[in-house]
Each structure stands twice: as structure tokens, then as C-alpha cells.
Design a protein around this motif. Structure first.
Motif: not given
Length: 138
Positions: A5-6, A8, A13-14, A18, A67-68
Motif C-alpha cells: 500500500i505504501e 501508492l 486510492e491508497r 488498504y 493510509c498515508g
């Protein structure tokens, strides 16, 4: 999951990727079986309880990282973001339990579709991916 995921860029979108990955985890009944076996013991065992609580603290942080989201210094925003991550974990654990008890009894695909935009909105309120920081009205 987090490593994939990281890759992205931060954003909806990320977060969506997830949440989709968490669905796969929730559907893995065999993997969750150990969790379901340990959880009742952790609730009763004063030595095990803080260890499992620490694991959940880490899970909440990893969820936000995936999730950033970087936790802000603002205490209120930080608490809301961690609460959002806690809600994600509660949904995953709860859906995993339902899938294990009654396979096909709950449309977990739809449940995760509903969860994704809710999480995206909640994270965006406090400056997470998809939006500028804004305080929700209560």
C-alpha cells in the motif's frame, strides 16, 4: 499489505486499497482463529491484557501509516485520527468474526465498500489523504 500500500501515493486510492486488503485478511478465517482464541484470555489475564492493548496501539498507528496519515501535533486531531483507525480495526475484527461464524451470512464485500468512503471522509477531516484539516461539527 502495508508495504504494498505504501507504494501508492497518499490519497483516496491508497485508503481504498488498504481497506480492500483488510477485507482479504478478515475473510481468512484460519488466520483469525488464533486471535479469537487469545482475545478472551487477554481480557481476563492482567499480564496478557496490556500486551494485547499495546498490539492494538501499534495496529492503529500502522493503519494510519498505511493510509498515508502522519499523526499531527494537535491533540484533538490526533485523538480523532486514532479513533478512526480504531473504528477500522473494530470493523475488521467484527466482520471477521461474522464471516467465521456464518460464512455467506453477511455481505462483507458490501460492508467494506461502505467502510471505505467513511474512513476516507474521517481521515480527510483531520488533514489526512483527500482533504485539508477541518474540524467536524458535533
Amino acid at each position: 499489505l502495508v508495504a504494498e500500500i505504501e507504494k501508492l501515493p497518499p490519497g483516496e486510492e491508497r485508503v481504498g486499497a488498504y481497506i480492500a486488503g483488510l477485507r482479504t485478511i478478515a475473510e481468512d478465517v484460519d488466520a483469525y482463529r488464533a486471535f479469537f482464541a487469545i482475545a478472551p484470555h487477554a481480557l481476563r489475564d492482567p499480564d496478557l491484557r496490556p500486551r494485547m492493548a499495546a498490539l492494538y496501539t501499534w495496529y492503529r498507528e500502522v493503519t494510519l501509516q498505511a493510509c498515508g496519515v502522519t499523526l499531527p501535533d494537535d491533540h484533538s486531531a490526533r485523538r480523532r485520527l486514532l479513533a478512526t483507525a480504531g473504528l477500522v480495526l473494530a470493523a475488521i475484527d467484527g466482520l471477521a468474526l461474522q464471516v467465521a461464524l456464518d460464512p455467506g451470512g453477511v455481505d462483507d464485500e458490501y460492508a467494506f465498500e461502505v467502510l471505505r468512503p467513511a474512513v476516507q471522509r474521517a481521515l480527510a477531516r483531520d488533514g489526512g489523504p483527500g482533504g485539508a484539516a477541518e474540524t467536524p461539527t458535533r
